[in-house]
Design a protein around this motif. Structure first.
Motif, PDB file in Angstrom:
ATOM      1  N   UNK A 100       0.815  -1.222   0.000  1.00 21.84           N
ATOM      2  CA  UNK A 100       0.000   0.000   0.000  1.00 21.84           C
ATOM      3  C   UNK A 100       0.849   1.273   0.000  1.00 21.84           C
ATOM      4  N   UNK A 101       2.166   1.150   0.067  1.00 20.84           N
ATOM      5  CA  UNK A 101       2.998   2.354   0.058  1.00 20.84           C
ATOM      6  C   UNK A 101       2.815   3.099  -1.258  1.00 20.84           C
ATOM      7  N   UNK A 138      11.744 -24.325  15.049  1.00 24.77           N
ATOM      8  CA  UNK A 138      12.184 -24.483  13.661  1.00 24.77           C
ATOM      9  C   UNK A 138      11.004 -24.445  12.702  1.00 24.77           C
ATOM     10  N   UNK A 139       9.882 -25.040  13.112  1.00 27.69           N
ATOM     11  CA  UNK A 139       8.687 -25.017  12.264  1.00 27.69           C
ATOM     12  C   UNK A 139       8.181 -23.596  12.074  1.00 27.69           C
ATOM     13  N   UNK A 140       8.252 -22.783  13.160  1.00 35.89           N
ATOM     14  CA  UNK A 140       7.823 -21.385  13.043  1.00 35.89           C
ATOM     15  C   UNK A 140       8.709 -20.626  12.063  1.00 35.89           C
ATOM     16  N   UNK A 141      10.035 -20.854  12.156  1.00 37.52           N
ATOM     17  CA  UNK A 141      10.958 -20.200  11.232  1.00 37.52           C
ATOM     18  C   UNK A 141      10.702 -20.649   9.802  1.00 37.52           C
ATOM     19  N   UNK A 142      10.436 -21.933   9.633  1.00 34.04           N
ATOM     20  CA  UNK A 142      10.131 -22.443   8.298  1.00 34.04           C
ATOM     21  C   UNK A 142       8.884 -21.782   7.733  1.00 34.04           C
ATOM     22  N   UNK A 143       7.883 -21.595   8.592  1.00 32.59           N
ATOM     23  CA  UNK A 143       6.639 -20.963   8.138  1.00 32.59           C
ATOM     24  C   UNK A 143       6.890 -19.511   7.733  1.00 32.59           C
ATOM     25  N   UNK A 144       7.670 -18.790   8.541  1.00 34.08           N
ATOM     26  CA  UNK A 144       7.994 -17.395   8.212  1.00 34.08           C
ATOM     27  C   UNK A 144       8.762 -17.331   6.900  1.00 34.08           C
ATOM     28  N   UNK A 145       9.740 -18.222   6.737  1.00 37.75           N
ATOM     29  CA  UNK A 145      10.533 -18.237   5.508  1.00 37.75           C
ATOM     30  C   UNK A 145       9.652 -18.541   4.294  1.00 37.75           C
ATOM     31  N   UNK A 146       8.738 -19.467   4.450  1.00 40.76           N
ATOM     32  CA  UNK A 146       7.851 -19.805   3.341  1.00 40.76           C
ATOM     33  C   UNK A 146       6.976 -18.636   2.937  1.00 40.76           C
ATOM     34  N   UNK A 147       6.418 -17.924   3.919  1.00 44.52           N
ATOM     35  CA  UNK A 147       5.592 -16.752   3.608  1.00 44.52           C
ATOM     36  C   UNK A 147       6.443 -15.662   2.963  1.00 44.52           C
ATOM     37  N   UNK A 148       7.664 -15.496   3.474  1.00 48.69           N
ATOM     38  CA  UNK A 148       8.554 -14.485   2.910  1.00 48.69           C
ATOM     39  C   UNK A 148       8.801 -14.765   1.418  1.00 48.69           C
ATOM     40  N   UNK A 149       9.036 -16.035   1.079  1.00 47.45           N
ATOM     41  CA  UNK A 149       9.239 -16.389  -0.338  1.00 47.45           C
ATOM     42  C   UNK A 149       8.029 -15.999  -1.178  1.00 47.45           C
ATOM     43  N   UNK A 150       6.838 -16.360  -0.698  1.00 49.63           N
ATOM     44  CA  UNK A 150       5.617 -16.068  -1.462  1.00 49.63           C
ATOM     45  C   UNK A 150       5.428 -14.569  -1.656  1.00 49.63           C
ATOM     46  N   UNK A 151       5.649 -13.803  -0.592  1.00 45.84           N
ATOM     47  CA  UNK A 151       5.422 -12.366  -0.670  1.00 45.84           C
ATOM     48  C   UNK A 151       6.411 -11.689  -1.612  1.00 45.84           C
ATOM     49  N   UNK A 152       7.644 -12.201  -1.673  1.00 46.02           N
ATOM     50  CA  UNK A 152       8.667 -11.597  -2.530  1.00 46.02           C
ATOM     51  C   UNK A 152       8.480 -11.944  -4.000  1.00 46.02           C
ATOM     52  N   UNK A 153       7.690 -12.970  -4.298  1.00 44.26           N
ATOM     53  CA  UNK A 153       7.557 -13.441  -5.682  1.00 44.26           C
ATOM     54  C   UNK A 153       6.991 -12.375  -6.609  1.00 44.26           C
ATOM     55  N   UNK A 154       6.031 -11.578  -6.134  1.00 40.23           N
ATOM     56  CA  UNK A 154       5.371 -10.623  -7.017  1.00 40.23           C
ATOM     57  C   UNK A 154       5.293  -9.227  -6.426  1.00 40.23           C
ATOM     58  N   UNK A 155       6.155  -8.933  -5.457  1.00 43.07           N
ATOM     59  CA  UNK A 155       6.066  -7.630  -4.783  1.00 43.07           C
ATOM     60  C   UNK A 155       6.298  -6.479  -5.738  1.00 43.07           C
ATOM     61  N   UNK A 156       7.321  -6.572  -6.588  1.00 35.95           N
ATOM     62  CA  UNK A 156       7.653  -5.456  -7.468  1.00 35.95           C
ATOM     63  C   UNK A 156       6.556  -5.203  -8.493  1.00 35.95           C
ATOM     64  N   UNK A 157       5.875  -6.285  -8.926  1.00 34.13           N
ATOM     65  CA  UNK A 157       4.780  -6.104  -9.876  1.00 34.13           C
ATOM     66  C   UNK A 157       3.592  -5.412  -9.219  1.00 34.13           C
ATOM     67  N   UNK A 158       3.318  -5.745  -7.946  1.00 37.37           N
ATOM     68  CA  UNK A 158       2.171  -5.160  -7.268  1.00 37.37           C
ATOM     69  C   UNK A 158       2.453  -3.759  -6.752  1.00 37.37           C
ATOM     70  N   UNK A 159       3.703  -3.462  -6.416  1.00 38.26           N
ATOM     71  CA  UNK A 159       4.043  -2.110  -5.962  1.00 38.26           C
ATOM     72  C   UNK A 159       5.491  -1.794  -6.338  1.00 38.26           C
ATOM     73  N   UNK A 160       5.690  -1.128  -7.477  1.00 41.96           N
ATOM     74  CA  UNK A 160       7.055  -0.805  -7.922  1.00 41.96           C
ATOM     75  C   UNK A 160       7.735   0.256  -7.064  1.00 41.96           C
ATOM     76  N   UNK A 161       6.998   0.828  -6.091  1.00 42.19           N
ATOM     77  CA  UNK A 161       7.602   1.838  -5.215  1.00 42.19           C
ATOM     78  C   UNK A 161       8.502   1.226  -4.148  1.00 42.19           C
ATOM     79  N   UNK A 162       8.479  -0.093  -3.992  1.00 42.92           N
ATOM     80  CA  UNK A 162       9.154  -0.738  -2.870  1.00 42.92           C
ATOM     81  C   UNK A 162      10.443  -1.417  -3.325  1.00 42.92           C
TER      82      UNK A 162
END
Length: 489
Positions: A317-318, A344-368
């Motif tokens: 939303x930036x 370790x499972x919590x870290x794995x979950x955070x890492x997995x979400x981080x991967x998904x969010x980074x996949x299309x971030x620039x397309x959805x908001x080129x300001x970031x």
């Protein structure tokens, strides 16, 4: 020339219409203007009828890219209704006026209240009758353009309604600006003064273009620019390339190019990774959002996953350029895929979400733009930092000997600019930066900053105990601080 005198910048001098103009450290001045406006000339003395000239340089964003803005305001009017002006008007040169002036100078509160009260009433009456707006020939003049053909600088010239203020404005693309543009704009400003005051009015005068009128504060992590970074030429050059790609989306689109979405900076502690991130944000004119481990990791089940999702939800939303820094990245996503316990499972979950969010971030908001820093790159799973997520990976090493000399030079120069005053010299003139660099083998930029802090503290304590008359920081004192921090070997 000694290293210290090199650090204590001297100006370049040029002549204009009989006046001598000195520009002090113009390169650093222009670099500082990328972050904050820099005022230059307010305390100078001017020929009548010119009373004041405000000269400044700042930075702005344009559709074609960021630009440096040079502006000047030449005023022929007194400061409106200052106490000093009112007192001059009321007191005059008669005997009573001179007596009252003497009483005011001695601090007589009754005389001060009487004169200020009469002056304020007179000023209000003049303003109500419209007598406070002097008529000047410039009031009827139309906007014009002044130009310096040598550097191709053009300045617009406008006049206010009262005719007492002439304004000049010029812009130069940030990537093209040089000290020659500043010199040209100063020349156009002085040309305008000559038009108001006469062809010989500047003869014998001297003007200094510097940051002396600014509050003198050393560069901080918040205000640092890439120009201020010492000893990391290759890293700075790579970050400049990223900044250019961020600032020119039209060129990227024209060629179907995609600028880097993420940058990973890794290296030993104290090498300046966080500082470089802030400098990059300032280089592209972006807001800076630092995300630390406690903002993400949560002891409650599912809390960490919700936190990382919310951080990226906000990022989408930036509406202004924003650099997101994930500092100590390894502590957020360490050993992804390893271990079977709850942590370790919590870290794995955070890492997995981080991967998904980074996949299309620039397309959805080129300001970031996402930057991650780590001291332990081997602790970060390769899939997290693959190309497409983190396109640029930069090693920030410990500085070598020439780099340490450059870091000493820039840090000392910054301290001199911030703290030296007429009659107070902070560093001796015989510093040998090469010897300091050699003695500080293995030190980082953070270590060198600590070397200087310790010597500054020792000098301040000596000053406090003796009441002044403390000698400047010497070469031997700096070497002793280096040896103390390195410890026995």
């Amino acid at each position: 020339m000694s290293d210290a005198s090199f650090a204590r910048q001297r100006g370049e001098t040029f002549e204009y219409a009989g006046a001598t103009v000195e520009m002090v450290d113009a390169e650093t001045l222009l670099a500082a203007a990328r972050v904050n406006p820099v005022d230059l000339l307010r305390s100078a003395s001017w020929p009548p009828p010119v009373k004041r000239v405000d000269l400044s340089v700042s930075s702005t964003d344009r559709p074609a890219g960021p630009a440096h803005v040079f502006s000047a305001a030449i005023s022929t009017a007194d400061e409106p209704y200052s106490k000093e002006r009112i007192r001059k008007l009321v007191l005059g040169n008669d005997p009573v006026g001179l007596l009252l002036a003497k009483r005011i100078e001695q601090g007589d509160p009754i005389a001060t209240r009487i004169v200020d009260g009469v002056g304020a009433a007179a000023a209000a009456a003049y303003k109500k009758l419209g007598l406070d707006r002097p008529t000047q020939p410039a009031a009827n003049r139309r906007p014009a353009t002044l130009a310096d053909a040598v550097v191709g600088l053009q300045a617009s010239v406008t006049y206010d309604e009262s005719g007492t203020v002439v304004r000049l404005l010029a812009e130069v693309p940030r990537d093209d600006v040089t000290p020659a543009h500043l010199q040209a704009f100063v020349g156009l400003t002085l040309q305008t003064v000559i038009e108001l005051a006469g062809p010989e009015s500047l003869s014998g005068r001297r003007y200094v273009i510097s940051r002396e009128v600014m509050p003198k504060t050393p560069a901080t992590t918040q205000t640092v620019t890439l120009d201020m970074v010492g000893g990391l030429a290759d890293v700075v050059a790579e970050l400049r390339e990223v900044a250019v790609s961020f600032r020119h989306p039209d060129a990227m689109a024209r060629w179907g190019a995609r600028r880097p979405q993420g940058i990973l900076m890794y290296g030993p502690p104290g090498t300046g990774k966080t500082m470089l991130s802030r400098a990059l944000a300032n280089e592209i004119g972006a807001d800076f959002r630092e995300i630390r481990t406690p903002e993400i990791l949560d002891k409650w089940l599912g809390g960490s996953e919700r936190n990382i999702k919310q951080i990226f939800r906000d990022a989408r939303r930036y509406r202004v350029p924003t650099l997101m820094l994930f500092d100590e990245f390894d502590s957020i996503v360490s050993y992804a895929g390893a271990g079977g316990d709850a942590a370790s499972q919590a870290l794995n979950a955070v890492a997995g979400i981080f991967k998904q969010e980074m996949n299309d971030l620039i397309e959805e908001n080129p300001n970031v733009l996402v930057v991650a820093t780590t001291n332990f790159p081997h602790r970060v799973d390769d899939s997290l930092i693959r190309s497409g997520r983190f396109d640029v990976k930069i090693s920030v090493p410990k500085p070598d000997e020439p780099s340490r000399a450059e870091i000493f030079r820039k840090m000392i120069q910054g301290l001199i600019t911030a703290h030296e005053l007429p009659g107070f010299q902070m560093f001796a003139d015989d510093l040998d930066l090469a010897a300091l660099a050699h003695a500080s083998h293995g030190m980082t930029g953070a270590d060198i900053k600590e070397v200087l802090r310790r010597v500054q503290l020792a000098k301040a304590m000596q000053d406090a105990r003796t009441g002044g008359n403390v000698a400047p920081i010497s070469q031997e004192e700096l070497l002793a601080s280096v040896r103390e921090l390195l410890g026995p070997r």
